[in-house]
Design a protein around this motif. Sequence first.
Motif, PDB file in Angstrom:
ATOM      1  N   LEU A   1       0.834  -1.198   0.000  1.00 43.28           N
ATOM      2  CA  LEU A   1       0.000   0.000   0.000  1.00 43.28           C
ATOM      3  C   LEU A   1       0.865   1.243   0.000  1.00 43.28           C
ATOM      4  N   THR A   2       0.410   2.248  -0.746  1.00 45.45           N
ATOM      5  CA  THR A   2       1.073   3.547  -0.785  1.00 45.45           C
ATOM      6  C   THR A   2       0.081   4.613  -0.320  1.00 45.45           C
ATOM      7  N   ALA A   3       0.556   5.835  -0.218  1.00 44.54           N
ATOM      8  CA  ALA A   3      -0.250   6.941   0.313  1.00 44.54           C
ATOM      9  C   ALA A   3      -1.625   7.003  -0.349  1.00 44.54           C
ATOM     10  N   GLY A   4      -2.648   7.067   0.501  1.00 44.69           N
ATOM     11  CA  GLY A   4      -4.030   7.168   0.048  1.00 44.69           C
ATOM     12  C   GLY A   4      -4.744   5.836  -0.103  1.00 44.69           C
ATOM     13  N   GLU A   5      -4.019   4.725   0.004  1.00 44.78           N
ATOM     14  CA  GLU A   5      -4.646   3.408  -0.148  1.00 44.78           C
ATOM     15  C   GLU A   5      -5.036   2.841   1.215  1.00 44.78           C
ATOM     16  N   THR A   6      -6.137   2.069   1.203  1.00 50.67           N
ATOM     17  CA  THR A   6      -6.738   1.532   2.426  1.00 50.67           C
ATOM     18  C   THR A   6      -6.933   0.028   2.290  1.00 50.67           C
ATOM     19  N   LEU A   7      -6.808  -0.679   3.409  1.00 50.14           N
ATOM     20  CA  LEU A   7      -6.994  -2.125   3.458  1.00 50.14           C
ATOM     21  C   LEU A   7      -7.751  -2.473   4.731  1.00 50.14           C
ATOM     22  N   ILE A   8      -8.681  -3.408   4.623  1.00 48.24           N
ATOM     23  CA  ILE A   8      -9.394  -3.937   5.793  1.00 48.24           C
ATOM     24  C   ILE A   8      -8.769  -5.272   6.171  1.00 48.24           C
ATOM     25  N   MET A   9      -8.379  -5.392   7.436  1.00 49.81           N
ATOM     26  CA  MET A   9      -7.830  -6.639   7.959  1.00 49.81           C
ATOM     27  C   MET A   9      -8.884  -7.223   8.901  1.00 49.81           C
ATOM     28  N   PRO A  10      -9.521  -8.342   8.494  1.00 52.00           N
ATOM     29  CA  PRO A  10     -10.647  -8.875   9.265  1.00 52.00           C
ATOM     30  C   PRO A  10     -10.261  -9.355  10.669  1.00 52.00           C
ATOM     31  N   LYS A  11     -11.222  -9.247  11.545  1.00 52.97           N
ATOM     32  CA  LYS A  11     -11.120  -9.722  12.930  1.00 52.97           C
ATOM     33  C   LYS A  11     -10.612 -11.157  12.964  1.00 52.97           C
ATOM     34  N   ASP A  12      -9.719 -11.422  13.898  1.00 50.05           N
ATOM     35  CA  ASP A  12      -9.199 -12.759  14.190  1.00 50.05           C
ATOM     36  C   ASP A  12      -8.333 -13.374  13.090  1.00 50.05           C
ATOM     37  N   ILE A  13      -8.031 -12.634  12.018  1.00 48.49           N
ATOM     38  CA  ILE A  13      -7.147 -13.141  10.964  1.00 48.49           C
ATOM     39  C   ILE A  13      -5.737 -12.600  11.239  1.00 48.49           C
ATOM     40  N   PRO A  14      -4.738 -13.483  11.356  1.00 50.98           N
ATOM     41  CA  PRO A  14      -3.375 -13.015  11.630  1.00 50.98           C
ATOM     42  C   PRO A  14      -2.887 -12.049  10.546  1.00 50.98           C
ATOM     43  N   HIS A  15      -2.210 -10.993  10.992  1.00 51.74           N
ATOM     44  CA  HIS A  15      -1.667 -10.009  10.057  1.00 51.74           C
ATOM     45  C   HIS A  15      -0.370  -9.421  10.612  1.00 51.74           C
ATOM     46  N   ALA A  16       0.424  -8.838   9.710  1.00 54.92           N
ATOM     47  CA  ALA A  16       1.694  -8.207  10.067  1.00 54.92           C
ATOM     48  C   ALA A  16       1.874  -6.982   9.183  1.00 54.92           C
ATOM     49  N   VAL A  17       2.721  -6.043   9.634  1.00 54.70           N
ATOM     50  CA  VAL A  17       2.974  -4.794   8.911  1.00 54.70           C
ATOM     51  C   VAL A  17       4.482  -4.567   8.850  1.00 54.70           C
ATOM     52  N   PHE A  18       4.977  -4.168   7.650  1.00 59.72           N
ATOM     53  CA  PHE A  18       6.412  -3.988   7.437  1.00 59.72           C
ATOM     54  C   PHE A  18       6.662  -2.713   6.643  1.00 59.72           C
ATOM     55  N   GLY A  19       7.672  -1.950   7.054  1.00 60.49           N
ATOM     56  CA  GLY A  19       8.038  -0.726   6.349  1.00 60.49           C
ATOM     57  C   GLY A  19       8.998  -0.989   5.206  1.00 60.49           C
TER      58      GLY A  19
END
Length: 107
Positions: A77-95
């Motif tokens: 994702l870049t500036a202005g983009e959005t993502l929904i991460m559903p409840k109880d689904i494992p997720h991670a974020v990296f720069g």
Amino acid sequence: MYKNIEKKTKLELKDLVEYQKGQVVSKTLVQNDAVSMTIFSFDKDEEISTHASGGDAMVTVLEGTGRFTVGGDEFILTAGETLIMPKDIPHAVFGIEPFKMQLIVSF
């Protein structure tokens, strides 16, 4: 309801947190039983490791580029983009590069 933020003031959300070398920085703006809203900055190559949330999480990138892994699927994702991460689904974020994001979790 709101904290760490000026009311009746025009704001740029990306300006509410600064980058710090080798760190992920966060500032919580709302926290209650129904919703939380937090602004994050990630230095390049910094991450929040895999975890799950008790609510649906919506992220919007405010600046830069981040990689989001949700249930094994990868999203860039870049500036202005959005993502929904559903409840109880494992997720991670990296720069991938220094980036800032807004996180809203609804419970």
